[in-house]
Scaffold this motif. Structure first.
Motif, short mmCIF file in Angstrom:
data_model
loop_
_atom_site.label_atom_id
_atom_site.label_comp_id
_atom_site.label_asym_id
_atom_site.label_seq_id
_atom_site.Cartn_x
_atom_site.Cartn_y
_atom_site.Cartn_z
N THR A 164 0.85 -1.19 0.00
CA THR A 164 0.00 0.00 0.00
C THR A 164 0.88 1.24 0.00
O THR A 164 2.02 1.20 0.46
N TRP A 165 0.36 2.32 -0.50
CA TRP A 165 1.07 3.58 -0.51
C TRP A 165 0.37 4.54 0.43
O TRP A 165 -0.73 4.29 0.89
N TYR A 166 1.00 5.63 0.73
CA TYR A 166 0.48 6.61 1.67
C TYR A 166 -0.99 6.95 1.38
O TYR A 166 -1.37 7.14 0.24
N ASN A 167 -1.78 6.99 2.44
CA ASN A 167 -3.18 7.39 2.38
C ASN A 167 -4.07 6.39 1.63
O ASN A 167 -5.16 6.72 1.20
N SER A 168 -3.59 5.15 1.45
CA SER A 168 -4.41 4.11 0.81
C SER A 168 -5.55 3.71 1.74
O SER A 168 -5.43 3.77 2.96
N GLN A 169 -6.64 3.29 1.14
CA GLN A 169 -7.79 2.82 1.90
C GLN A 169 -8.26 1.50 1.31
O GLN A 169 -8.69 1.45 0.16
N LEU A 170 -8.13 0.43 2.09
CA LEU A 170 -8.58 -0.89 1.65
C LEU A 170 -9.77 -1.31 2.49
O LEU A 170 -9.80 -1.09 3.70
N SER A 171 -10.73 -1.94 1.85
CA SER A 171 -11.91 -2.42 2.55
C SER A 171 -12.21 -3.83 2.08
O SER A 171 -12.32 -4.08 0.88
N PHE A 172 -12.30 -4.74 3.03
CA PHE A 172 -12.64 -6.13 2.74
C PHE A 172 -14.04 -6.39 3.28
O PHE A 172 -14.22 -6.58 4.48
N THR A 173 -15.03 -6.34 2.40
CA THR A 173 -16.38 -6.65 2.82
C THR A 173 -16.53 -8.17 2.81
O THR A 173 -15.89 -8.85 2.00
#
Length: 104
Positions: free
Chosen positions: A24-33
């Motif tokens: 991931t890079w700075y300010n990444s947002q991951l969501s695992f539904t």
């Protein structure tokens, strides 16, 4: 954005450099539904495979600046206080990542 219940990262091999399964890079947002149903595998990630059985002293001499030492990592997170990474696993209370055979 992609929607999947399976993600397989297998057999990523670098002879001399870096290997990251997920980065991931700075300010990444991951969501695992539906993370409890997610099948996420990182298997057989190898960095510096060409030299993996060489003498440690030989490798230390080989990996002098600007040649960075080989590095393998299942999950690599680049973040700072100003730009944090956010990973949301939803309601899952378990680890969804299966990581095996990571060398380097």
């Amino acid at each position: 954005e992609f929607d999947t219940d399976k993600l397989y990262l297998h057999n990523i091999i670098s002879d001399t450099g870096l290997v990251y399964g997920l980065s991931t890079w700075y300010n990444s947002q991951l969501s695992f539904t539906n993370a409890q149903d997610m099948d996420f595998q990182m298997i057989n990630l190898k960095a510096g495979y060409k030299y993996i059985n060489d003498d440690p002293g030989t490798n230390q001499a080989r990996y002098q600046y600007p040649n960075h030492k080989a590095q393998a990592c299942g999950i690599r997170i680049h973040q700072s206080t100003a730009y944090p990474v956010s990973i949301d696993f939803g309601d899952s209370q378990q680890n969804i990542f299966k990581q095996t055979c990571i060398q380097g």
